[in-house]
Design an enzyme around this catalytic site. Structure first.
Site, PDB file in Angstrom:
ATOM      1  N   ARG A 210      44.483  54.845  35.621  1.00 51.73           N
ATOM      2  CA  ARG A 210      43.122  54.330  35.459  1.00 51.73           C
ATOM      3  C   ARG A 210      42.977  52.819  35.640  1.00 51.73           C
ATOM      4  NH1 ARG A 210      39.477  57.865  32.972  1.00 51.73           N
ATOM      5  NH2 ARG A 210      40.403  59.831  32.303  1.00 51.73           N
ATOM      6  N   ASP A 211      44.048  52.075  35.643  1.00 55.47           N
ATOM      7  CA  ASP A 211      43.894  50.622  35.844  1.00 55.47           C
ATOM      8  C   ASP A 211      45.153  50.027  36.462  1.00 55.47           C
ATOM      9  OD1 ASP A 211      42.577  48.197  35.845  1.00 55.47           O
ATOM     10  OD2 ASP A 211      43.160  47.673  33.811  1.00 55.47           O
ATOM     11  N   LEU A 212      45.601  50.626  37.556  1.00 54.04           N
ATOM     12  CA  LEU A 212      46.808  50.137  38.223  1.00 54.04           C
ATOM     13  C   LEU A 212      46.497  48.833  38.949  1.00 54.04           C
ATOM     14  CD1 LEU A 212      49.769  50.815  38.887  1.00 54.04           C
ATOM     15  CD2 LEU A 212      48.943  51.895  40.981  1.00 54.04           C
ATOM     16  N   ASN A 216      49.616  45.069  35.420  1.00 53.40           N
ATOM     17  CA  ASN A 216      50.095  46.193  34.631  1.00 53.40           C
ATOM     18  C   ASN A 216      51.396  46.766  35.164  1.00 53.40           C
ATOM     19  OD1 ASN A 216      47.972  46.046  32.849  1.00 53.40           O
ATOM     20  ND2 ASN A 216      46.700  47.531  33.948  1.00 53.40           N
TER      21      ASN A 216
END
Length: 660
Positions: A210-212, A216
């Site tokens: 969901r937030d690559l 991260n």
């Protein structure tokens, strides 16, 4: 704060950081004592030494994001067993808790004061975020067997925190701001894809990141590890211009992510954006404002990567990146497709082969030797049997330890020694230089395939071509500070102060020296710097692999990103098959040649000397703070002859003249 930092206490004791944490947990000292040291003024112990959940000592802040702060911590429980384990502690701040309570629908109790309501809201937010952390721990726990996912070691719901595996290389975004090459990109693509493949394949419920994004993705010992599965769903008003519903960061978000949709293909889009940025050094979709960025993502097509590419990655990877940026999720590749990328051309042993390396004094003798191999197999068999009989007879002689070797003026013969590495075994003659005490290895002349035709390598490494070199003596180790000082009378090294290393500086490699000064050192001793061809020939020692030990990085042979950001005593790692140490890593090494990126297209075959002129000299081997691709045997770099830095040194050589 460092784990072994010394502190003075107001009770008269002197303790290290780890000892104070242990004493506090065991209640053996008062948290009201005053502490101080040379770098820090007086303060109360319980203010200076924060302990979380009676388990983790917080050393310093590593970073800050939408969820709060990340601290470098030490597991005090492990200290009880005299073991040190560093962890990364993810913990929301009071401000984050307050903002989360405001956004997430906490209803104030009219019967409570505003201060009481605020306290209630903070407690409610702690439980909510604690449950999210718990969910992330459970979700990521299913990926514990994947080497490219950051492991979660511990968590707590009431006082929300996550204790994660500490990664010593920082975040990928910072790594992308440092030098890298096409081989790094190819490897990084597979490592990230491996994490996504593991999460997208989970049963019965797959896990979507969901937030690559580069922030991260972390590095540990040079390997990429994806972090933050789950907490990307946190929606914080303070990050409203950076995060979308579902957690996505707009710059890396697929079109469907703007509606809160999440599917595996949405993560693949994010991977495509990251790789496009790596390859092209710019984002595929641009916009100064949110509407401009959204229009670019929804309407515009990314410029063809072939037009923008800076790094020569494989055409297969370029194709996958462009497919990843397709507006239609169904047309994007899967993580598995990235793992199946192959090099464009396989180098066969028929095209490129290295004959067994045998000593010779010049290239003409080598050619004659090849002609002799055309004799009948019966003559060869007779010769082998004769040698076996002779060896058996020689073994029984009383003077078997006497070796008949040629002498070299200024050198003393030491012994013959056999080395094995990378599938090669060679018995080498070793000498000691009379004046400096440096040990040298007699490198037997021969022929080898120089450069690399592998996909993803620098264009300056191509084409692979056949080269022959004469015999020469090469220093067994990089020049040490001790030897430099004995010859030059000074020591300009950066890592000479004991605060940088617990190794005495006399055996640390010399660094911070230019090509000009390195040549001056050699000139004083009647030596020279090796040519680039000699250096690669000696480094390979008969191997055809990426590194002289194999095709993947092995920390037993090289100091690179595993070096704790400093040089190390020479000879601590395993040698190559010629008995040479640190040919990969520790410090880069100057070569004699002028650098020319196109030199291999016109290189001479016999004893090439490099370009006839230029402005930069060749450096080889990689250094203590470089990625693994720079340690490959064929990797080429360059620097101005006057340039010096704390990861650049040299090793001298001398032409073998004993048999001339």
């Amino acid at each position: 704060m460092k784990i072994n930092e010394n502190w003075s206490l107001s009770n008269g004791e002197k303790l290290t950081t780890s000892e104070i944490f242990l004493r506090l947990v065991q209640k053996q000292i008062s948290s009201e004592l005053v502490c101080w040291n040379e770098k820090n003024s007086q303060d109360i112990v319980n203010k200076r030494f924060a302990i979380l959940n009676n388990r983790y000592g917080l050393l310093r802040v590593l970073g800050e994001g939408a969820f709060g702060k990340v601290y470098l911590g030490v597991d005090i429980k492990r200290l009880l067993n005299t073991k040190t384990r560093f962890v990364a502690i993810k913990r929301p701040t009071e401000k984050i808790l307050h903002n989360y309570a405001q956004q997430s629908g906490y209803k104030h109790n009219e019967n409570l004061s505003s201060k009481q309501n605020e306290q209630e809201a903070i407690q409610w937010a702690k439980l909510e975020l604690g449950q999210m952390f718990s969910q992330e721990a459970l979700s990521t726990g299913r990926l514990s067997s994947c080497p490219n996912v950051v492991s979660i070691l511990d968590h707590d719901i009431r006082s929300p925190y996550l204790a994660l595996e500490y990664c010593n290389g920082g975040v990928l975004r910072h790594r992308m701001q440092q030098p890298y090459n096409a081989e790094d990109i190819e490897r990084w693509a597979k490592e990230i894809a491996n994490a996504l493949q593991a999460s997208h394949s989970l049963q019965p419920d797959l896990l979507i990141h969901r937030d690559l994004k580069p922030d991260n993705v972390l590095l540990h010992n040079g390997i990429l590890k994806v972090s933050d599965f789950g907490t990307a769903q946190m929606k914080l008003e303070s990050e409203s211009l950076k995060s979308l519903k579902g957690g996505y960061t707009p710059r890396y978000a697929a079109p469907e992510a703007f509606d809160g949709t999440a599917q595996p293909a949405t993560d693949i889009w994010s991977l495509g954006v990251i790789l496009y940025e790596m390859i092209c050094k710019e984002s595929p979709f641009k916009g100064q404002t949110m509407p401009e960025l959204m229009r670019s993502i929804f309407v515009c097509e990314a410029t063809d990567i072939e037009e923008k590419a800076i790094y020569p990655v494989s055409s297969r990877l370029k194709e996958l990146v462009m497919r990843s940026l397709n507006k239609d999720p169904q047309q994007r590749p899967t993580a598995k497709d990235f793992l199946q990328t192959t090099v464009e051309k396989e180098v066969t042993e028929t095209e490129f082969s290295i004959n067994e390396i045998t000593p010779h004094d010049n290239v003409e003798q080598c050619k004659k030797r090849h002609k002799k191999r055309s004799k009948s197999r019966y003559l060869i068999l007779f010769f082998i049997i004769s040698l076996a009989i002779l060896a058996f007879w020689w073994k029984g002689m009383d003077n078997a330890d006497v070796v008949n070797v040629a002498s070299m003026p200024g050198f003393k013969f030491l012994h013959e020694k056999t080395y094995s590495c990378g599938g090669q075994t060679h018995t080498m003659k070793e000498y000691r230089h009379d004046r400096t005490g440096m040990e040298f290895v007699l490198i037997p002349g021969g022929s080898f395939n120089m450069g690399s035709n592998d996909s993803g390598v620098g264009v300056d490494e191509k084409p692979m071509h056949r080269v022959s070199v004469n015999s020469f003596l090469l220093a067994k180790h990089e020049v040490t500070q001790e030897v430099w000082r004995s010859v030059m009378g000074d020591n300009p090294s950066y890592f000479k102060d004991s605060k940088f290393s617990d190794v005495k500086d006399n055996k640390l490699p010399m660094e911070n020296v230019s090509w000009t000064k390195s040549k001056s050192f050699c000139d004083r001793l009647g030596m020279r710097l090796p040519t680039e061809a000699e250096w690669e020939y000696a480094c390979r020692a008969g191997t055809r692999s990426k590194y002289y030990w194999g095709n993947s990085m092995d920390g037993n042979y090289a100091w690179h990103s595993n070096s704790s950001r400093q040089t190390h005593k020479v000879g601590q790692k395993s040698p190559n098959a010629f008995g040479l140490y640190d040919m990969a890593g520790n410090v880069w090494e100057w070569c004699a040649d002028w650098y020319d990126s196109n030199y291999y297209t016109s290189s001479t075959t016999n004893n090439p000397q490099g370009a006839s002129s230029g402005s930069r000299r060749v450096i080889r081997g990689g250094g203590w703070d470089y990625h693994t691709g720079d340690c490959r045997s064929a990797d080429r770099h360059y620097a101005s002859p006057s340039f010096f830095v704390n990861d650049l040194g040299f090793r001298p050589c001398i032409t073998w003249t004993a048999d001339n």
